[in-house]
Design a protein around this motif. Structure first.
Motif, PDB file in Angstrom:
ATOM      1  N   SER A   1       0.470  -1.634   2.421  1.00 39.39           N
ATOM      2  CA  SER A   1       0.595  -0.137   2.859  1.00 39.39           C
ATOM      3  C   SER A   1       1.324   0.220   4.057  1.00 39.39           C
ATOM      4  O   SER A   1       1.749  -0.648   4.638  1.00 39.39           O
ATOM      5  CB  SER A   1      -0.581   0.639   2.601  1.00 39.39           C
ATOM      6  OG  SER A   1      -0.714   1.828   2.541  1.00 39.39           O
TER       7      SER A   1
ATOM      8  N   TYR B   1      -2.883  -6.284  -0.946  1.00 35.03           N
ATOM      9  CA  TYR B   1      -1.934  -4.922  -1.011  1.00 35.03           C
ATOM     10  C   TYR B   1      -1.303  -4.828   0.290  1.00 35.03           C
ATOM     11  O   TYR B   1      -1.541  -5.217   1.364  1.00 35.03           O
ATOM     12  CB  TYR B   1      -2.742  -3.926  -1.512  1.00 35.03           C
ATOM     13  CG  TYR B   1      -3.844  -3.196  -0.448  1.00 35.03           C
ATOM     14  CD1 TYR B   1      -3.104  -2.091   0.421  1.00 35.03           C
ATOM     15  CD2 TYR B   1      -5.164  -3.642  -0.182  1.00 35.03           C
ATOM     16  CE1 TYR B   1      -4.043  -1.560   1.107  1.00 35.03           C
ATOM     17  CE2 TYR B   1      -5.755  -3.108   0.840  1.00 35.03           C
ATOM     18  CZ  TYR B   1      -5.310  -1.967   1.251  1.00 35.03           C
ATOM     19  OH  TYR B   1      -5.981  -1.422   2.456  1.00 35.03           O
TER      20      TYR B   1
ATOM     21  N   VAL C   1      -4.041   1.922  -2.565  1.00 31.23           N
ATOM     22  CA  VAL C   1      -2.900   2.037  -3.477  1.00 31.23           C
ATOM     23  C   VAL C   1      -3.162   2.560  -4.614  1.00 31.23           C
ATOM     24  O   VAL C   1      -2.237   1.883  -5.717  1.00 31.23           O
ATOM     25  CB  VAL C   1      -2.159   0.825  -3.109  1.00 31.23           C
ATOM     26  CG1 VAL C   1      -1.506   0.492  -1.574  1.00 31.23           C
ATOM     27  CG2 VAL C   1      -2.577  -0.483  -3.538  1.00 31.23           C
TER      28      VAL C   1
END
Length: 135
Positions: free
Chosen positions: A92, A90, A76
């Motif tokens: 995605s 994270y 990212v």
């Protein structure tokens, strides 16, 4: 508890990668063959030295067996430094043309000494809620 949040996990050396995929019906259009999933990844450093996530390589397979390889620097848009005992999270996403699929891959990490080493990302299913996983 963490296994309920992240149903997929793989440990390579002192690095554990956990993944939780989720189907996104509001971003999908099944009538047009467009299915979207988000996946939340947590990379945990169980070691005694910092590591940097340098690169990623994904193998994405749809329900018809078509595969796509995606490679790039970091995740990212960043190459996070993960301290000893720390973690990096994270989120995605992945669109597919079929209602099921799977993803797997690896990261390339760099230790404090500059040495690079691979870390396995666990294979995980991309499935509509209530459907059986693809293996």
């Amino acid at each position: 508890m963490i296994g309920q949040i992240f149903p997929y996990a793989e440990t390579t050396g002192s690095i554990t990668v956990r993944v939780a995929p989720h189907y996104l019906p509001d971003q999908s259009d099944p009538e047009r063959g467009y299915f979207v999933w988000a996946y939340h990844v947590r990379v945990e450093n169980g070691g005694t030295a910092s590591v940097r996530l340098m690169a990623r390589r994904w193998l994405i397979t749809d329900g018809d067996g078509r595969t796509e390889q995606v490679e790039g620097d970091g995740v990212v848009g960043v190459q996070p430094l993960i301290g000893p005992g720390g973690a990096y999270d994270y989120v995605s996403g992945c669109p597919l043309a079929t209602a099921s699929g799977r993803m797997e891959g690896r990261y390339v990490m760099m230790g404090e000494d500059g040495g690079r080493f691979p870390v396995t990302i666990p294979a995980f299913a991309l499935e509509l809620p209530g459907r059986k996983p693809v293996h």
